[in-house]
Design a protein around this motif. Structure first.
Motif, PDB file in Angstrom:
ATOM      1  N   SER A  45     -24.361  44.194  13.984  1.00  0.00           N
ATOM      2  CA  SER A  45     -25.266  43.974  12.840  1.00  0.00           C
ATOM      3  C   SER A  45     -26.716  44.313  13.190  1.00  0.00           C
ATOM      4  O   SER A  45     -27.589  43.427  13.218  1.00  0.00           O
ATOM      5  CB  SER A  45     -25.173  42.526  12.349  1.00  0.00           C
ATOM      6  N   PRO A  46     -27.005  45.580  13.488  1.00  0.00           N
ATOM      7  CA  PRO A  46     -28.381  45.946  13.860  1.00  0.00           C
ATOM      8  C   PRO A  46     -29.355  45.671  12.715  1.00  0.00           C
ATOM      9  O   PRO A  46     -29.050  45.953  11.553  1.00  0.00           O
ATOM     10  CB  PRO A  46     -28.282  47.451  14.147  1.00  0.00           C
ATOM     11  N   PRO A  47     -30.513  45.101  13.008  1.00  0.00           N
ATOM     12  CA  PRO A  47     -31.475  44.778  11.950  1.00  0.00           C
ATOM     13  C   PRO A  47     -32.131  46.033  11.395  1.00  0.00           C
ATOM     14  O   PRO A  47     -32.241  47.060  12.073  1.00  0.00           O
ATOM     15  CB  PRO A  47     -32.495  43.901  12.679  1.00  0.00           C
ATOM     16  N   GLN A  48     -32.584  45.941  10.156  1.00  0.00           N
ATOM     17  CA  GLN A  48     -33.262  47.063   9.522  1.00  0.00           C
ATOM     18  C   GLN A  48     -34.535  47.432  10.273  1.00  0.00           C
ATOM     19  O   GLN A  48     -34.946  48.594  10.294  1.00  0.00           O
ATOM     20  CB  GLN A  48     -33.588  46.721   8.066  1.00  0.00           C
ATOM     21  N   ALA A  49     -35.150  46.452  10.914  1.00  0.00           N
ATOM     22  CA  ALA A  49     -36.388  46.698  11.656  1.00  0.00           C
ATOM     23  C   ALA A  49     -36.198  47.729  12.768  1.00  0.00           C
ATOM     24  O   ALA A  49     -37.140  48.406  13.182  1.00  0.00           O
ATOM     25  CB  ALA A  49     -36.916  45.397  12.254  1.00  0.00           C
ATOM     26  N   ARG A  79     -40.008  40.988  17.629  1.00  0.00           N
ATOM     27  CA  ARG A  79     -39.246  39.758  17.823  1.00  0.00           C
ATOM     28  C   ARG A  79     -37.824  39.917  17.327  1.00  0.00           C
ATOM     29  O   ARG A  79     -36.860  39.493  17.997  1.00  0.00           O
ATOM     30  CB  ARG A  79     -39.928  38.605  17.088  1.00  0.00           C
ATOM     31  N   ILE A  80     -37.673  40.537  16.165  1.00  0.00           N
ATOM     32  CA  ILE A  80     -36.341  40.724  15.581  1.00  0.00           C
ATOM     33  C   ILE A  80     -35.485  41.642  16.458  1.00  0.00           C
ATOM     34  O   ILE A  80     -34.310  41.371  16.721  1.00  0.00           O
ATOM     35  CB  ILE A  80     -36.458  41.304  14.155  1.00  0.00           C
ATOM     36  N   ILE A  81     -36.083  42.737  16.936  1.00  0.00           N
ATOM     37  CA  ILE A  81     -35.349  43.688  17.772  1.00  0.00           C
ATOM     38  C   ILE A  81     -34.948  43.045  19.097  1.00  0.00           C
ATOM     39  O   ILE A  81     -33.826  43.238  19.583  1.00  0.00           O
ATOM     40  CB  ILE A  81     -36.189  44.959  18.003  1.00  0.00           C
ATOM     41  N   ASN A  82     -35.860  42.276  19.703  1.00  0.00           N
ATOM     42  CA  ASN A  82     -35.546  41.605  20.965  1.00  0.00           C
ATOM     43  C   ASN A  82     -34.415  40.591  20.790  1.00  0.00           C
ATOM     44  O   ASN A  82     -33.532  40.473  21.656  1.00  0.00           O
ATOM     45  CB  ASN A  82     -36.788  40.904  21.512  1.00  0.00           C
ATOM     46  N   ALA A  83     -34.441  39.892  19.660  1.00  0.00           N
ATOM     47  CA  ALA A  83     -33.375  38.916  19.392  1.00  0.00           C
ATOM     48  C   ALA A  83     -32.029  39.626  19.218  1.00  0.00           C
ATOM     49  O   ALA A  83     -30.997  39.163  19.717  1.00  0.00           O
ATOM     50  CB  ALA A  83     -33.721  38.106  18.141  1.00  0.00           C
ATOM     51  N   TRP A  84     -32.062  40.770  18.523  1.00  0.00           N
ATOM     52  CA  TRP A  84     -30.825  41.534  18.347  1.00  0.00           C
ATOM     53  C   TRP A  84     -30.318  42.069  19.689  1.00  0.00           C
ATOM     54  O   TRP A  84     -29.123  41.985  19.979  1.00  0.00           O
ATOM     55  CB  TRP A  84     -31.074  42.692  17.386  1.00  0.00           C
ATOM     56  N   PHE A  86     -30.834  40.864  22.684  1.00  0.00           N
ATOM     57  CA  PHE A  86     -30.329  39.756  23.502  1.00  0.00           C
ATOM     58  C   PHE A  86     -28.924  39.365  23.061  1.00  0.00           C
ATOM     59  O   PHE A  86     -28.084  38.991  23.888  1.00  0.00           O
ATOM     60  CB  PHE A  86     -31.268  38.551  23.374  1.00  0.00           C
ATOM     61  N   ARG A  87     -28.664  39.494  21.751  1.00  0.00           N
ATOM     62  CA  ARG A  87     -27.355  39.143  21.225  1.00  0.00           C
ATOM     63  C   ARG A  87     -26.337  40.264  21.435  1.00  0.00           C
ATOM     64  O   ARG A  87     -25.143  40.001  21.660  1.00  0.00           O
ATOM     65  CB  ARG A  87     -27.490  38.844  19.720  1.00  0.00           C
ATOM     66  N   ALA A  88     -26.807  41.510  21.400  1.00  0.00           N
ATOM     67  CA  ALA A  88     -25.885  42.649  21.371  1.00  0.00           C
ATOM     68  C   ALA A  88     -25.724  43.358  22.711  1.00  0.00           C
ATOM     69  O   ALA A  88     -24.922  44.283  22.808  1.00  0.00           O
ATOM     70  CB  ALA A  88     -26.373  43.664  20.323  1.00  0.00           C
ATOM     71  N   TRP A  89     -26.449  42.938  23.750  1.00  0.00           N
ATOM     72  CA  TRP A  89     -26.431  43.725  24.984  1.00  0.00           C
ATOM     73  C   TRP A  89     -25.042  43.865  25.619  1.00  0.00           C
ATOM     74  O   TRP A  89     -24.750  44.932  26.198  1.00  0.00           O
ATOM     75  CB  TRP A  89     -27.431  43.157  26.004  1.00  0.00           C
ATOM     76  N   PRO A  90     -24.148  42.863  25.550  1.00  0.00           N
ATOM     77  CA  PRO A  90     -22.817  43.113  26.127  1.00  0.00           C
ATOM     78  C   PRO A  90     -22.081  44.264  25.439  1.00  0.00           C
ATOM     79  O   PRO A  90     -21.421  45.071  26.095  1.00  0.00           O
ATOM     80  CB  PRO A  90     -22.089  41.781  25.924  1.00  0.00           C
ATOM     81  N   VAL A  91     -22.216  44.326  24.111  1.00  0.00           N
ATOM     82  CA  VAL A  91     -21.569  45.419  23.373  1.00  0.00           C
ATOM     83  C   VAL A  91     -22.219  46.750  23.731  1.00  0.00           C
ATOM     84  O   VAL A  91     -21.529  47.762  23.936  1.00  0.00           O
ATOM     85  CB  VAL A  91     -21.660  45.168  21.847  1.00  0.00           C
TER      86      VAL A  91
END
Length: 302
Positions: A45-49, A79-84, A86-91
């Motif tokens: 779910s990559p953010p639009q940002a 902030r939004i990209i960093n949060a994404w 951090f959540r998505a790095w294993p994938v």
């Protein structure tokens, strides 16, 4: 037989003209990689940002307010990209590993298929699959070796920068310029000497180190001819690509239905040409390598 640029280029095109089944399998492999990559990204779910331009100004009454709003937007975007991430790095890490493994197998298969076309009257799709599987390990080893050398070289550059920075600004600038020139020359020289590295792994069934030495032997006293082969093929590729890209640019300027049709008329031939020329370059390089190794002296690598 002496390695000749013209003979190698002609062989490259003749072999590519007989490789459409291999080109189709190669294209299918890249399509699968693309679909897997896209699906993996969508799962996170990559953010639009992530796709927004950070420098796009926001509406504001004054220049100061505009700058403040842009800074606030960029901070929130970061902030939004960093949060994404951090959540998505294993994938993303898994996707990177799959990409490396898949492209290594595809490259090995393409090299094996092209070698069959150059050295024998016919090639079959089973040659593509067999070469990709048989030489997968050595190719990965060569990739890892190249990565390790790159990391060491990068660390050496960083150390040089830190030492020169401590010596003063003038020394830093002088050493940086000198290092850039030396690195550029070294990369070009080394790149030409290693043109046949992976070809030797697949074509001759050698390990990473033995194939590296074989590439050095093949280019010994042939550096300029090898460079000429690569340069000529690069010019041919650039010429065809420029025409297709010009059509795409003109279509974008024109706009409308006609513009869309022109963009498609440029993009599709560009994709086909890119796949086709990959086989041209590979087959031409294999022919040059074969001729060079047949006439190469038994002297040690220089």
């Amino acid at each position: 037989m002496a390695a000749r640029i013209g003979t190698s280029v002609v062989t490259g095109f003749r072999s590519a003209n007989r490789s459409w089944l291999g080109i189709g399998l190669y294209a299918a492999g890249w399509l699968v990689i693309g679909v897997i990559s896209l699906a993996s990204l969508l799962v996170t779910s990559p953010p639009q940002a992530l796709f927004e331009d950070a420098d796009t100004p926001a509406p504001a009454v004054t220049a100061q307010a505009d700058a403040q709003m842009v800074e606030a937007r960029n901070t929130e975007r970061e902030r939004i990209i960093n949060a994404w991430f951090f959540r998505a790095w294993p994938v993303l890490l898994g996707l990177a590993i799959v990409y490396v493994l898949a492209t290594t197998w595809l490259t090995g298969g393409q090299l094996g298929y092209a070698a069959q076309l150059v050295r024998t009257p016919h090639a079959h799709l089973r040659d593509f699959r067999a070469a990709g599987s048989r030489h997968f390990g050595p190719l990965l080893g060569a990739l890892g070796l190249g990565l390790a050398v790159s990391v060491i070289a990068f660390a050496a550059v960083i150390a040089l920068v830190m030492v020169s920075a401590a010596a003063g600004r003038g020394v830093l600038v002088a050493l940086s310029v000198a290092a850039l020139l030396v690195a550029s020359v070294a990369l070009v020289w080394l790149g030409v000497r290693l043109v046949f590295w992976w070809i030797a792994i697949v074509g001759d069934g050698l390990g990473p180190i033995a194939a590296l030495k074989a590439s050095f032997r093949a280019t010994r006293k042939r550096w300029w001819r090898t460079m000429g082969l690569v340069a000529l093929l690069g010019v041919i590729n650039a010429g065809a690509s420029i025409v297709c890209r010009a059509i795409v640019i003109f279509g974008g300027v024109l706009g409308g239905v006609g513009g869309v049709l022109l963009i498609l008329a440029g993009v599709l031939p560009l994709i086909i040409w890119s796949l086709y020329f990959t086989f041209v370059f590979t087959a031409a390089s294999i022919r040059f390598y074969d001729d060079a190794t047949k006439s190469a002296p038994s002297a040690s690598v220089a």
